[in-house]
Design an enzyme around this catalytic site. Structure first.
Site, PDB file in Angstrom:
ATOM      1  N   SER A 249      -8.986  11.319  27.456  1.00 16.11           N
ATOM      2  CA  SER A 249      -9.460  12.532  26.812  1.00 16.11           C
ATOM      3  C   SER A 249      -9.255  12.440  25.305  1.00 16.11           C
ATOM      4  CB  SER A 249      -8.651  13.676  27.400  1.00 16.11           C
ATOM      5  OG  SER A 249      -9.132  14.879  27.027  1.00 16.11           O
TER       6      SER A 249
ATOM      7  N   LYS B 111      -6.725  17.754  21.257  1.00  9.13           N
ATOM      8  CA  LYS B 111      -5.631  16.877  20.854  1.00  9.13           C
ATOM      9  C   LYS B 111      -4.318  17.650  20.809  1.00  9.13           C
ATOM     10  CE  LYS B 111      -7.994  13.287  18.246  1.00  9.13           C
ATOM     11  NZ  LYS B 111      -7.172  12.097  18.248  1.00  9.13           N
TER      12      LYS B 111
ATOM     13  N   THR C  84      -7.582  -1.563  -4.889  1.00 10.39           N
ATOM     14  CA  THR C  84      -7.100  -0.185  -4.864  1.00 10.39           C
ATOM     15  C   THR C  84      -6.098   0.040  -5.987  1.00 10.39           C
ATOM     16  OG1 THR C  84      -7.356  -0.239  -2.475  1.00 10.39           O
ATOM     17  CG2 THR C  84      -6.088   1.585  -3.377  1.00 10.39           C
TER      18      THR C  84
ATOM     19  N   MET D 299       0.367  22.237 -13.078  1.00  7.52           N
ATOM     20  CA  MET D 299      -0.636  23.265 -12.792  1.00  7.52           C
ATOM     21  C   MET D 299      -0.004  24.583 -12.393  1.00  7.52           C
ATOM     22  SD  MET D 299      -3.696  21.709 -10.613  1.00  7.52           S
ATOM     23  CE  MET D 299      -2.769  20.443  -9.829  1.00  7.52           C
TER      24      MET D 299
ATOM     25  N   THR E  97     -10.398  18.661  18.333  1.00  8.67           N
ATOM     26  CA  THR E  97      -9.120  18.757  17.636  1.00  8.67           C
ATOM     27  C   THR E  97      -8.152  19.627  18.429  1.00  8.67           C
ATOM     28  OG1 THR E  97     -10.459  18.700  15.644  1.00  8.67           O
ATOM     29  CG2 THR E  97      -8.134  19.117  15.359  1.00  8.67           C
TER      30      THR E  97
ATOM     31  N   THR F 196     -11.216  -6.579  13.090  1.00 11.72           N
ATOM     32  CA  THR F 196      -9.931  -6.896  13.718  1.00 11.72           C
ATOM     33  C   THR F 196      -9.795  -6.197  15.061  1.00 11.72           C
ATOM     34  OG1 THR F 196      -8.955  -7.024  11.517  1.00 11.72           O
ATOM     35  CG2 THR F 196      -7.445  -6.846  13.375  1.00 11.72           C
TER      36      THR F 196
ATOM     37  N   SER G  80       0.236  10.862  17.883  1.00  6.84           N
ATOM     38  CA  SER G  80       0.154  10.484  19.299  1.00  6.84           C
ATOM     39  C   SER G  80       1.256   9.486  19.653  1.00  6.84           C
ATOM     40  CB  SER G  80      -1.210   9.872  19.604  1.00  6.84           C
ATOM     41  OG  SER G  80      -2.234  10.799  19.328  1.00  6.84           O
TER      42      SER G  80
ATOM     43  N   ASN H  49      -2.359  -1.188   8.115  1.00  9.12           N
ATOM     44  CA  ASN H  49      -2.106  -2.600   7.858  1.00  9.12           C
ATOM     45  C   ASN H  49      -0.832  -3.061   8.528  1.00  9.12           C
ATOM     46  OD1 ASN H  49      -3.524  -4.579   6.070  1.00  9.12           O
ATOM     47  ND2 ASN H  49      -3.893  -2.701   4.940  1.00  9.12           N
TER      48      ASN H  49
ATOM     49  N   ASN I 132      -8.100  -8.873   2.765  1.00  8.88           N
ATOM     50  CA  ASN I 132      -7.168  -7.764   2.864  1.00  8.88           C
ATOM     51  C   ASN I 132      -6.364  -7.636   1.576  1.00  8.88           C
ATOM     52  OD1 ASN I 132      -6.033  -5.672   4.256  1.00  8.88           O
ATOM     53  ND2 ASN I 132      -4.562  -6.935   5.368  1.00  8.88           N
TER      54      ASN I 132
ATOM     55  N   PHE J  81      -5.861  19.084 -13.194  1.00 11.13           N
ATOM     56  CA  PHE J  81      -6.241  19.327 -11.790  1.00 11.13           C
ATOM     57  C   PHE J  81      -7.216  18.273 -11.279  1.00 11.13           C
ATOM     58  CE2 PHE J  81      -9.260  22.520 -13.779  1.00 11.13           C
ATOM     59  CZ  PHE J  81     -10.443  21.940 -13.361  1.00 11.13           C
TER      60      PHE J  81
ATOM     61  N   ARG K  29       3.259  10.793  -9.249  1.00  7.17           N
ATOM     62  CA  ARG K  29       2.367  11.118 -10.369  1.00  7.17           C
ATOM     63  C   ARG K  29       1.542  12.365 -10.053  1.00  7.17           C
ATOM     64  NH1 ARG K  29      -1.637  12.208 -13.496  1.00  7.17           N
ATOM     65  NH2 ARG K  29      -2.758  10.734 -14.717  1.00  7.17           N
TER      66      ARG K  29
ATOM     67  N   THR L  38     -11.707  -0.279  -0.450  1.00  5.57           N
ATOM     68  CA  THR L  38     -11.621   0.482   0.795  1.00  5.57           C
ATOM     69  C   THR L  38     -12.697   0.046   1.775  1.00  5.57           C
ATOM     70  OG1 THR L  38     -10.832   2.330  -0.522  1.00  5.57           O
ATOM     71  CG2 THR L  38     -11.516   2.812   1.722  1.00  5.57           C
TER      72      THR L  38
ATOM     73  N   ASP M 263      -2.618 -11.557  12.675  1.00  4.32           N
ATOM     74  CA  ASP M 263      -3.023 -11.012  11.377  1.00  4.32           C
ATOM     75  C   ASP M 263      -4.336 -10.277  11.564  1.00  4.32           C
ATOM     76  OD1 ASP M 263      -3.135 -10.434   8.654  1.00  4.32           O
ATOM     77  OD2 ASP M 263      -2.336 -12.385   8.114  1.00  4.32           O
TER      78      ASP M 263
ATOM     79  N   HIS N 280     -17.206  14.640   3.606  1.00  2.28           N
ATOM     80  CA  HIS N 280     -16.650  15.199   4.821  1.00  2.28           C
ATOM     81  C   HIS N 280     -16.107  14.132   5.765  1.00  2.28           C
ATOM     82  CE1 HIS N 280     -15.281  18.584   6.937  1.00  2.28           C
ATOM     83  NE2 HIS N 280     -15.451  17.861   8.006  1.00  2.28           N
TER      84      HIS N 280
ATOM     85  N   HIS O 253      -6.539  26.253   2.223  1.00  2.00           N
ATOM     86  CA  HIS O 253      -6.942  25.637   3.490  1.00  2.00           C
ATOM     87  C   HIS O 253      -6.866  24.120   3.417  1.00  2.00           C
ATOM     88  CE1 HIS O 253      -9.295  24.022   6.729  1.00  2.00           C
ATOM     89  NE2 HIS O 253     -10.147  23.534   5.859  1.00  2.00           N
ATOM     90  N   PHE O 254      -7.447  23.519   2.382  1.00  2.00           N
ATOM     91  CA  PHE O 254      -7.455  22.052   2.450  1.00  2.00           C
ATOM     92  C   PHE O 254      -6.095  21.456   2.124  1.00  2.00           C
ATOM     93  CE2 PHE O 254      -9.682  22.358  -1.809  1.00  2.00           C
ATOM     94  CZ  PHE O 254      -8.734  21.698  -2.568  1.00  2.00           C
ATOM     95  N   HIS O 255      -5.261  22.194   1.375  1.00  2.00           N
ATOM     96  CA  HIS O 255      -3.884  21.706   1.244  1.00  2.00           C
ATOM     97  C   HIS O 255      -3.162  21.825   2.572  1.00  2.00           C
ATOM     98  CE1 HIS O 255      -4.571  21.824  -3.115  1.00  2.00           C
ATOM     99  NE2 HIS O 255      -3.591  20.962  -3.181  1.00  2.00           N
TER     100      HIS O 255
ATOM    101  N   GLU P 216     -14.799  11.524   4.873  1.00  2.00           N
ATOM    102  CA  GLU P 216     -13.552  11.122   4.210  1.00  2.00           C
ATOM    103  C   GLU P 216     -12.362  11.923   4.738  1.00  2.00           C
ATOM    104  OE1 GLU P 216     -12.380   8.942   2.212  1.00  2.00           O
ATOM    105  OE2 GLU P 216     -10.589   9.874   1.381  1.00  2.00           O
TER     106      GLU P 216
ATOM    107  N   TYR Q  66       0.844  -1.203   0.000  1.00  2.00           N
ATOM    108  CA  TYR Q  66       0.000   0.000   0.000  1.00  2.00           C
ATOM    109  C   TYR Q  66       0.877   1.251   0.000  1.00  2.00           C
ATOM    110  CZ  TYR Q  66      -4.925  -1.381   0.853  1.00  2.00           C
ATOM    111  OH  TYR Q  66      -6.221  -1.811   0.727  1.00  2.00           O
TER     112      TYR Q  66
ATOM    113  N   SER R  47      -8.555  -6.263  -1.076  1.00  2.00           N
ATOM    114  CA  SER R  47      -8.700  -4.816  -0.902  1.00  2.00           C
ATOM    115  C   SER R  47      -7.539  -4.084  -1.536  1.00  2.00           C
ATOM    116  CB  SER R  47      -8.726  -4.455   0.585  1.00  2.00           C
ATOM    117  OG  SER R  47      -9.875  -4.922   1.187  1.00  2.00           O
TER     118      SER R  47
ATOM    119  N   TYR S  53     -11.907  12.989   7.631  1.00  2.00           N
ATOM    120  CA  TYR S  53     -11.483  12.459   8.930  1.00  2.00           C
ATOM    121  C   TYR S  53     -11.013  11.019   8.835  1.00  2.00           C
ATOM    122  CZ  TYR S  53     -12.865  16.854  10.614  1.00  2.00           C
ATOM    123  OH  TYR S  53     -12.903  18.201  10.791  1.00  2.00           O
TER     124      TYR S  53
ATOM    125  N   THR T 226     -11.634  -3.014   3.411  1.00  2.00           N
ATOM    126  CA  THR T 226     -10.631  -2.703   4.424  1.00  2.00           C
ATOM    127  C   THR T 226     -11.305  -2.244   5.703  1.00  2.00           C
ATOM    128  OG1 THR T 226      -9.048  -2.038   2.753  1.00  2.00           O
ATOM    129  CG2 THR T 226      -8.672  -1.214   4.971  1.00  2.00           C
TER     130      THR T 226
ATOM    131  N   ASP U 160       1.559  16.369 -11.704  1.00  2.00           N
ATOM    132  CA  ASP U 160       0.384  17.180 -12.040  1.00  2.00           C
ATOM    133  C   ASP U 160       0.454  18.540 -11.364  1.00  2.00           C
ATOM    134  OD1 ASP U 160      -0.735  15.215 -13.599  1.00  2.00           O
ATOM    135  OD2 ASP U 160      -1.911  14.350 -11.974  1.00  2.00           O
TER     136      ASP U 160
END
Lengths: 284, 678, 224
Positions: free
Chosen positions: B316, B363, B150, B81, B360, B212, B300, B125, B143, B104, B73, B202, B136, B285, B420-422, B287, B63, B146, B289, B205, B77
């Protein structure tokens, strides 16, 4: 820190408002940033400071390998973000209601009705009460609230004039309501904020806010020349194309916009309808 | 109807040199690698040890390799861009819109589905069964299926480079633009089928890991003794199980619209395109998380290990993780505040989105307090973690800002949103994947990666990221929308040039990472991890050899503490010898290798390709093959093999000896230190 | 010495992944501290989670159906196209099929090959009858020009009911495989686990059908 830099730099669009909506939105934007920075900056400094002070080679740091739980600390770490969010949540609630796009502006004058149709790949602005229409150029009187009704005659687009305020989706078969206003005369860039195909990058227009007298003169001159927007002319607009220059229609068939929204007129015909002879810049 | 459906020579872009030559280049490279593998006689080894392997560690490694290749790859791209936008100020640039739009779209699709997803799933995994102290996952063959599904999806996406085209409307194909009327080509079909295939992988998985983690744990491992990474993996996989069917259903509806003229999302006959928006983000959304939570788990582990302290506020952290898991399903509407849903709806979803910032934030504070009072060692994984906290704090800030509807009215679909999302995907998920990769690499391969080059890579990535995406925030505030193939606003140009510089810095970071692998492999004998515990770790994955034997643990460990391995080590140090006397070794049953996954994926590629090009006979053939595979798999009698007790004993004794020696050595060093101190 | 014989000799579940219970630990339940659960529990549990995910898939189609129910595009509504008699017959077939499936479970538990095969066959025939009735209903609608391309409402109806039908068809394929496996492989553990999954699947499809019968057909009859 970068954020602070860019605030000082003051971009030309949303941070330089030209109307009450964008001014109010800028205030909310900046207030929210400042409130959060008050927490975020100390957190970043504390993170770097703690990590550095407790580096394994620092003989002066007091080690507490068993410090794994503290009710007092837990209370603080949950309550700090919670309080910030309660505060910001209040701002969001009040702001959402005050600045709802469909909320009419306090009327200084009767609002000007404008119907906006996004097409592949141009903007059609219909002035229903004045009986005229304009492509890729939105002329409005300054100081007058604008009552915009938005739809799309093909794929989705987003109508956005950053210096005037809120953006809103243009969706086929639906009509969205948006109130904006330009305070001062000026030329403000308008754009589509959602990909709509190959000509998307050329789907921008100038919003020209002019004095009332100039606006009336523009209306008069528009009425006196140019083609009329009837069903046949509208069907031409449905082909995928990017007009090289903005232009106007001296007359508009009454009820055209309603027919577009109710899908009584067909939606844009996409690439299968053939590409008109005007190519997007990037395709040339 | 022709034999090859819609497939003709026109599908090959002979008239477009750029995709043609890049496609050919990739093809030649792949063929060359395959030829080299065959010539060297590696095929039987690869088939036996990797392709048919159902070992969770091998699958995890595969994976991660898939994710790394696809990262390259997707990054190419990104370079295209950024370069296009530098060149396209009042000019057409080098990519026409039809090509730029594919670039894009492919970038987003690949980075989310075939880089971020496989990377976090790969690390799960590799690590989760080890941390749980078992041999396992619940369904080892599944597995393997899966993983190969992918990979099949990734292959289809890359096939679109040379045969046909990819989707041109971004990583989520919003109708009506994605409907047949506006996108008659095969691009959207490539997108949908590759995601359907990898999405099934997925989903399996998710089922596998939920089972598991809930049903296979070492004796004594209560829920409140599970390592944080396992908790976040559990949360992430619960989200997969609950969210991925929504993606499958949504894409199925779009495909029905496109293939058989249904009217789910069309702009005619009563179809409702807003429904697509709601459905896709009901998956989309969570996704976010699915990706972010395992990354939080990695931080952690890393922060705790390299601060030589248990995780602060463990319970906590569990509450925070599960709170994020649940709330993430109630915020999807914040992706389209600008649709005009009304003030009440907008503000409720805005506030719900902000609430996620609370757990968040908790954390982040807990990681901070984990470092407080510890012995912080600035090894590479720790640098990634600190870099993450700093970067993510800003990304979180802009995220909460976007959750304020009136602010979003001015930022949505601008480069501010993209920045923001990058900021959160790179700053949290990719940094986390790199932290985990450096941290667990010795566990997977038995030697430690080069630190110096690893630190170079970290600094280059961190600086590169900010140089590339700091300008994104500025451009967003200057009213630049995303996905512009060209523009004529002079103010935007300098910032885009700066962003291009950032991409170059990241490129240097990637080169440093490749160099790191090359150098480390060449000097692996000096970097051997003989004890299986190179970082002075705390959880069970460090309690076995590096790389672990196929059966992971000769005897399942008895867990008596929240940090079982640290607990064992502490007691061993006290008594000066390994805590457990040599056990009575027994033969171990392990699942047998199976080509099912590989065969299924092969058939999935064939069927998917046939569906994209409307080659119906091949579709039927592919489906019949899939059923035959199922029957053959169901028919086999011997699905386990036995590892004899002597073999288990031999492997375990070697590891015990190494650990014992290390213990003596440490004991000795400590006594010497004490004497010299006195 | 092959794996299953070793396992038989030592009396252990041969499909576990993990180790034998230590003295004093009676049975691994998989709850909390017990250690890895036996294969039977793991397989059933995993399949349950799959079914839950499948329910979510169906819930998307239910949601689109309720959103699009009034989008008729000038075409017929639920009252005009539904025939409750045919649907009641379909429902009866599927419920009886589930009953037969339950009887199969009892036969499998007693390791009775003949009755297992008979009840499985009954299950399959009733399932096939259900599919036949459904195809008949669909065919009638399409022949009248009320196919899925007519309007968004019909699109969502065909997709929701068709998705269930596709599941039942896949179940029939599986059922045929199981019927071949019982005589060929006997009642060994892996086959029994597989049958457990099949029966879960079959009953789950029944539950979903009850939802469709209620939401689509019964409520459809009173929806203007």
């Amino acid at each position: 820190m970068l954020l602070l830099g860019q605030l000082a730099g003051c971009g030309r669009a949303q941070l330089q408002p030209a109307g009450p909506i964008s001014a109010a939105e800028r205030k909310i934007l900046l207030d929210s940033i400042v409130i959060m920075l008050a927490i975020v900056i100390p957190t970043i400094i504390a993170t770097l400071g703690v990590a550095w002070w407790f580096r394994s080679s620092n003989p002066r740091a007091r080690r507490q390998p068993d410090f794994v739980y503290s009710g007092r600390v837990e209370l603080i770490v949950w309550s700090i973000p919670a309080l910030v969010i309660i505060f910001l949540g209040g701002i969001a609630w009040i702001g959402s209601h005050d600045l709802d796009p469909a909320q009419p502006l306090p009327a200084k004058a009767a609002p000007l009705d404008i119907q906006v149709v996004s097409l592949d790949w141009k903007w059609l602005f219909i002035y229903p009460k004045l009986g005229i229409a304009s492509v890729n150029r939105l002329v409005v009187p300054a100081g007058v609230p604008l009552h915009l009704v938005l739809t799309s005659a093909s794929v989705w687009n987003v109508f956005w004039v950053p210096q005037l305020g809120s953006m809103l989706y243009c969706m086929s078969g639906m009509a969205g309501t948006l109130y904006l206003e330009a305070d001062h005369p000026g030329v403000y860039r308008g754009e589509s904020a959602m990909i709509s195909g190959d000509g998307f990058a050329d789907m921008h227009f100038d919003t020209e806010a002019v004095r009332r007298s100039q606006f009336d003169a523009w209306v008069a001159s528009t009425r006196s020349a140019g083609p009329a927007l009837d069903d046949a002319a509208y069907r031409e607009l449905l082909h995928q194309s990017v007009p090289p220059h903005p232009y106007t229609y001296r007359a508009v068939r009454p009820g055209l916009f309603a027919d577009i929204v109710m899908l009584k007129l067909p939606p844009g015909d996409g690439p299968r309808g053939g590409v008109a002879n005007v190519q997007p810049v990037g395709l040339r | 109807m022709t034999l090859l459906g819609r497939l003709t020579w026109q599908a090959i872009p002979f008239h477009e040199p750029l995709p043609l030559f890049s496609g050919l280049g990739v093809l030649i490279t792949v063929v060359a690698i395959l030829a080299w593998v065959v010539a060297k006689g590696y095929v039987p080894y690869l088939w036996r040890e990797w392709i048919t392997s159902v070992d969770h560690k091998r699958i995890g490694v595969m994976y991660c390799i898939l994710a790394s290749v696809m990262l390259l790859r997707g990054f190419i791209d990104a370079i295209m861009m950024r370069t296009q936008q530098v060149m396209a100020y009042d000019a057409p640039g080098f990519l026409p819109p039809s090509h730029f739009d594919q670039v894009f779209s492919a970038h987003g699709t690949i980075m989310i589905f075939f880089v971020a997803m496989p990377f976090v799933i790969g690390l799960m995994n590799l690590v989760v069964p080890l941390q749980l102290g078992v041999r396992d996952v619940a369904f080892p063959t599944l597995n393997s299926v899966s993983f190969w599904l992918t990979a099949a999806g990734a292959l289809l996406v890359n096939l679109s480079l040379v045969i046909g085209e990819f989707d041109r409307m971004g990583w989520l194909p919003y109708p009506p633009l994605s409907e047949l009327r506006y996108s008659p080509g095969v691009g959207v079909d490539y997108y949908c089928w590759s995601l359907q295939i990898s999405g099934v992988g997925t989903l399996m998985t998710g089922i596998n890991f939920v089972t598991t983690i809930l049903k296979l744990r070492a004796p004594g491992m209560h829920y409140t003794r599970m390592p944080m990474f396992c908790w976040t993996a559990l949360a992430s996989n619960l989200l997969i199980v609950a969210a991925f069917p929504v993606l499958t259903a949504t894409l199925a509806m779009l495909l029905l619209d496109r293939y058989v003229g249904f009217h789910f999302f069309t702009d005619t006959a009563g179809g409702n395109s807003m429904m697509f928006m709601n459905l896709i983000w009901a998956w989309g959304h969570p996704e976010v998380y699915i990706l972010a939570l395992p990354a939080f788990g990695i931080y952690s582990e890393v922060v705790s290990t390299f601060s030589c302290k248990p995780l602060f506020g463990y319970r906590s952290m569990i509450y925070a993780t599960m709170a994020i898991c649940i709330i993430s399903f109630m915020v999807w509407l914040h992706h389209f505040f600008t649709m005009g849903a009304g003030a009440d709806v907008n503000s409720i979803f805005g506030i719900a989105s902000m609430i996620i910032a609370v757990p968040t934030g908790v954390k982040i504070f807990n990681w901070l307090f984990t470092m407080y009072g510890g012995y912080v060692r600035f090894r590479t994984p720790m640098l990634w973690s600190i870099g993450f906290i700093v970067t993510f704090a800003i990304g979180g800030l802009t995220g909460v800002l976007l959750a304020v509807p009136p602010a979003d009215f001015q930022l949505h679909n601008s480069l501010f949103l993209v920045a923001h999302f990058h900021n959160v995907i790179i700053g949290a998920v990719i940094f986390g994947a790199f932290a985990g990769y450096t941290y667990w690499f010795p566990k997977a391969f038995g030697f430690v990666l080069d630190e110096r080059l690893g630190k170079w890579a970290f600094w280059l990535w961190l600086i590169g990221f900010w140089v590339a995406w700091g300008p994104g925030y500025v451009l967003g505030l200057e009213g630049m929308t995303r996905r512009l193939q060209h523009y004529d606003v002079a103010e935007w140009h300098p910032w885009l040039v700066v962003a291009e510089g950032g991409v170059v810095i990241i490129l240097l970071g990637i080169i440093a990472q490749i160099a790191q692998i090359v150098v480390s492999v060449r000097t692996r004998e000096q970097r051997r991890d003989v004890t299986g515990d190179p970082w002075d770790g705390r959880n069970l994955e460090w309690a076995t050899a590096s790389p672990p034997p196929a059966f992971n643990f000769a005897v399942l460990p008895d867990v008596t503490d929240q940090e079982p391995y640290w607990d064992m080590k502490a007691r061993a140090r006290e008594i000066g010898q390994l805590t457990r006397p040599e056990p009575r070794y027994e033969p171990i049953h392990m699942p047998r290798n199976s080509p099912t996954g590989f065969v299924t994926a092969f058939l999935a590629v064939v069927t998917g390709f046939a569906l994209i090009w409307h080659i119906w006979w091949l579709v039927l053939l592919g489906l019949a093959g899939a059923y035959a595979t199922f029957v053959v798999f169901a028919w086999r009698d011997h699905d386990e093999e036995l590892i004899p007790a002597e073999e288990v004993a031999r492997i375990d004794r070697a590891n015990r000896a190494a650990r014992s020696a290390a213990l003596q050595h440490r004991q000795l060093r400590r006594e010497t230190q004490r004497e010299s101190a006195e | 010495m092959s794996a299953p014989t070793t396992a038989l000799r030592t009396g252990r579940d041969p499909y576990h992944i993990g180790h034998a219970p230590a003295a004093g630990v009676p049975e691994y339940t998989g709850h909390g501290a017990g250690g890895p659960a036996p294969k039977r529990i793991v397989v059933g549990y995993g399949f349950w989670i799959f079914i839950l995910s499948d329910v979510i898939l169906f819930s998307c189609f239910f949601a689109t159906y309720t959103v699009l129910i009034h989008a008729r595009n000038g075409g017929p509504g639920p009252q005009e196209i539904f025939d409750l008699h045919g649907t009641a017959l379909e429902t009866a077939c599927l419920l009886l099929s589930s009953f037969a499936c339950g009887l199969t479970s009892l036969a499998v538990a007693r390791r009775n090959l003949l009755w297992s095969e008979i009840f499985l066959a009954v299950t399959g025939l009733l399932g096939a009858a259900f599919i036949g009735l459904e195809v008949h209903e669909f065919y009638g609608l399409v022949a009248r020009g009320d196919g899925p391309t007519r309007s968004a409402f019909l699109t969502s109806f065909f997709a929701l009911v068709g998705c269930h039908g596709a599941h039942v068809t896949a179940g029939l394929l599986w059922l045929g495989t199981m019927m071949a496996q019982f005589p060929a492989k006997g009642f060994k553990a892996s086959i029994r686990h597989r049958y457990l999954c099949f029966s879960l699947f079959w009953h789950a499809l029944d539950i979903i059908w009850i939802g469709i019968f209620t939401v689509v057909y019964l409520i459809g009859k009173i929806t203007p």
